[in-house]
Design an enzyme around this catalytic site. Sequence first.
Site, PDB file in Angstrom:
ATOM      1  N   TYR A  27      39.386  47.051  35.506  1.00 19.88           N
ATOM      2  CA  TYR A  27      39.244  45.860  34.654  1.00 19.88           C
ATOM      3  C   TYR A  27      38.257  46.119  33.523  1.00 19.88           C
ATOM      4  O   TYR A  27      38.437  45.658  32.399  1.00 19.88           O
ATOM      5  CB  TYR A  27      38.780  44.652  35.472  1.00 19.88           C
ATOM      6  CG  TYR A  27      39.858  44.093  36.369  1.00 19.88           C
ATOM      7  CD1 TYR A  27      40.704  43.078  35.927  1.00 19.88           C
ATOM      8  CD2 TYR A  27      40.039  44.587  37.650  1.00 19.88           C
ATOM      9  CE1 TYR A  27      41.700  42.582  36.736  1.00 19.88           C
ATOM     10  CE2 TYR A  27      41.037  44.095  38.475  1.00 19.88           C
ATOM     11  CZ  TYR A  27      41.867  43.091  38.012  1.00 19.88           C
ATOM     12  OH  TYR A  27      42.866  42.609  38.822  1.00 19.88           O
ATOM     13  N   LYS A  62      48.450  46.243  39.008  1.00 19.06           N
ATOM     14  CA  LYS A  62      47.523  47.308  38.646  1.00 19.06           C
ATOM     15  C   LYS A  62      46.876  47.837  39.909  1.00 19.06           C
ATOM     16  O   LYS A  62      46.821  47.075  40.889  1.00 19.06           O
ATOM     17  CB  LYS A  62      46.457  46.832  37.654  1.00 19.06           C
ATOM     18  CG  LYS A  62      45.708  45.545  38.002  1.00 19.06           C
ATOM     19  CD  LYS A  62      45.078  45.343  39.339  1.00 19.06           C
ATOM     20  CE  LYS A  62      43.951  46.247  39.761  1.00 19.06           C
ATOM     21  NZ  LYS A  62      43.474  45.980  41.152  1.00 19.06           N
TER      22      LYS A  62
END
Length: 414
Positions: free
Chosen positions: A246, A161
């Site tokens: 996140y 990510k």
Amino acid sequence: MHDPIEAATRRGFLAAGAAAAVASQATAPKIDEPPKAVEVPGMKAKTEAQAGPPPAPAPPAKRLGFAVVGLGELALGEVLPAFGRCKYARPTALVSGDRAKAEKVADQYGIGPEHIYDYQNFDRIADDPTVDVVYIILPNSMHREFTVRAAKAGKHVLCEKPMANTSAECEAMIAACESARRLLMIAYRCQYEPHHREMIRLARSGELGPIRMIEASNGQNQGPADQWRHKKALAGGGSLPDVGIYCLNAARYITGEEPVQVTAQIAVDPSDPRFREVEDRISFQLRFPSGVLAVCQSFYSAHESRRCRVLAEKGWIDMDPAFAYHGLRMKTSRARDEAELTTAIALPEHDQFALEMDHMARRVAAGERPHTPGEEGLQDIRIIEAIYRAAREGKPVDLAAVEARDATRGPAPG
Ligand code: NAD
């Protein structure tokens, strides 16, 4: 072209016909389960938390082989050591621009020098039968290129990510893996971690009543100004795509919904050389169709803090730290008569990278969609683009409503 699924089949890890199963889940083969755990007598009384059976890993020759692309802080500090705790994955190749470093690391992990590649000759990995999955751990701007090249080489892709710098890049990555009939998973480690799985279960169970708000915050004080994370072309942005993602991802997986509106504010000290090109602090708010509001923040100039709290009608769930690699702590609170009952939930620690890599290996073996496929990464980037627009324009940005729950996810990890 070498077919990794056929290679895995030859090594006895898969049942026959797995290549077709990637395209068609209906024909997915059964995975050969590793030997059952060895039984050991427990030393603790039933009143105590039990140790559980020891791990039962598959023998190395029956695991899927992973090529690690990029030997930086995450690859060397977390991912390569995590293979030691995997049951289905093992490192079989390295890709690096620094041959001497790669040889040293290959030696440490028992990888032969013939399985070391650089960024130019990477495509030769197509002929390496030990590699089933390519794990991309490079600066964000390089994720698209190496995903497309890995898919063309016939390899499945696990990509760090944020998936890429733009939604157009994410779409190209999904298309490349689809046309090569290879799986693409984004390495959202938290979605495989037991505390986060328990937070999702409890929040959605209704035990605490409907969810009202989610608060999430993630960041740290950044080091030198000249690192790639502070260059817009390489990183795509600042704290938002690096660590704020996140918070965004958690708000989405806790609710299972997609936001229909975002607002955002950015703060930067213009005299700080770290933030000439990318943002430091960002606060962003998400409105979900059920009415849940998520209030999120990320930063690059304050001391490390990684928290998440779900506020429901009859109680709350708190994790602090929530997004760290280790030492996650979870508490819940609810009222009973005159008392406020606050409970600490201590789950055994599992290596998040080992869980994530084993998930990828099993889904490749079964020809099943990973829980966090390319579409999950694309959706975060689309929302990040909307968040930046909201901050730039100083007003809310609306997003297309998505009816289905968990629309961008594959089946939950077992
Ligand atoms: P890093 O800077 O420590 O490592 C990057 C690697 O890429 C280095 O080996 C570097 O030599 C190589 N590289 C190749 N071309 C480069 C270029 N043009 N500029 C700079 N480096 C180049 O970074 P990292 O912390 O390991 O992060 C790598 C990726 O992993 C990023 O996408 C990051 O977002 C992601 N990440 C994820 C987590 C997680 O918890 N899942 C944690 C940290 C990083």
